[in-house]
Design an enzyme around this catalytic site. Sequence first.
Site, short mmCIF file in Angstrom:
data_model
loop_
_atom_site.label_atom_id
_atom_site.label_comp_id
_atom_site.label_asym_id
_atom_site.label_seq_id
_atom_site.Cartn_x
_atom_site.Cartn_y
_atom_site.Cartn_z
N GLU A 39 0.85 -1.19 0.00
CA GLU A 39 0.00 0.00 0.00
C GLU A 39 0.89 1.24 0.00
O GLU A 39 1.68 1.43 0.93
CB GLU A 39 -0.86 0.06 1.27
CG GLU A 39 -2.03 -0.89 1.32
CD GLU A 39 -2.85 -0.63 2.57
OE1 GLU A 39 -3.08 0.56 2.91
OE2 GLU A 39 -3.25 -1.59 3.23
N ASP A 63 -6.92 7.53 9.55
CA ASP A 63 -5.57 7.28 10.05
C ASP A 63 -5.32 7.90 11.42
O ASP A 63 -5.83 8.98 11.73
CB ASP A 63 -4.54 7.82 9.05
CG ASP A 63 -4.56 7.03 7.75
OD1 ASP A 63 -4.46 5.79 7.84
OD2 ASP A 63 -4.68 7.63 6.67
#
Length: 265
Positions: free
Chosen positions: A53, A64
């Site tokens: 990723e 996040d």
Amino acid sequence: MLKGATFIEKSIKDLKRKGEIPLIPYITCWDPDLETTEAILWEMAEVSPACIELGFPFSDPVADGPTIQKAVVRALEHKPTLENFFEFVKRLNDKGYPIPLVCMTYYNIFYRFGLERAVKFALDSGLSGFIIPDLPIEEANPWLKANKGKGLATIFLAAPTSSEERIRKIAQKSSGFLYYVSLTGITGARDKLPEDVLERLQLVKSLSSIPVAVGFGISKPEHVKMLSPYADALVVGSAIVKIVEEKGKKAPAKVKEFLKILKTF
């Protein structure tokens, strides 16, 4: 040469067939700079991850936690553009990069760039697919239509709170792999994973015809040992990004060393 979702699925299945643990590491592109990002990617390739990723930095990374948020802030100092990102991926693939690369970023980036244009640039660069964590399946039709028949993976996320019916729908619309989020909340290394994660993983796998990867919180060999018999692949992000934060330009060798430890637990 295999590309897109097929490349990712084959990579995961081939590693499992060999008895290896299919890891999916995450790093933020341009953290701390593009030269170091490339060095990290080549070092990681030597550990044979299932895919990687590669995060495109976005100013509001809602999924996040603090570690990746700080990485995004560092990366944004370079004023990256999506064109730059695809050019970087193309340069890597022109050099023969052997691991499928997946772009992880947020829907606003592609919406502003143009969905069909993003797909075209991705295909030209050799990118294998996308993870767009803020794109729910109910709103994904324009994106899926732009990518229809192109072969690029669109990897959707299922949460611990997802119902069986919803997991089925997510599995049907996902390609490459289904990303099961091990816990509610945001990304970040954890000491312990939820007690019901193995039970939930078994349920998700029973509802999906494509590989199931689990992520969020995976940071220790013990986590890998616990999860690897139940998941098709394991996503490791914040623990790697923390190494990049601490080591900077010296991070590439340390990241490879960390992944080796995880794979041998």
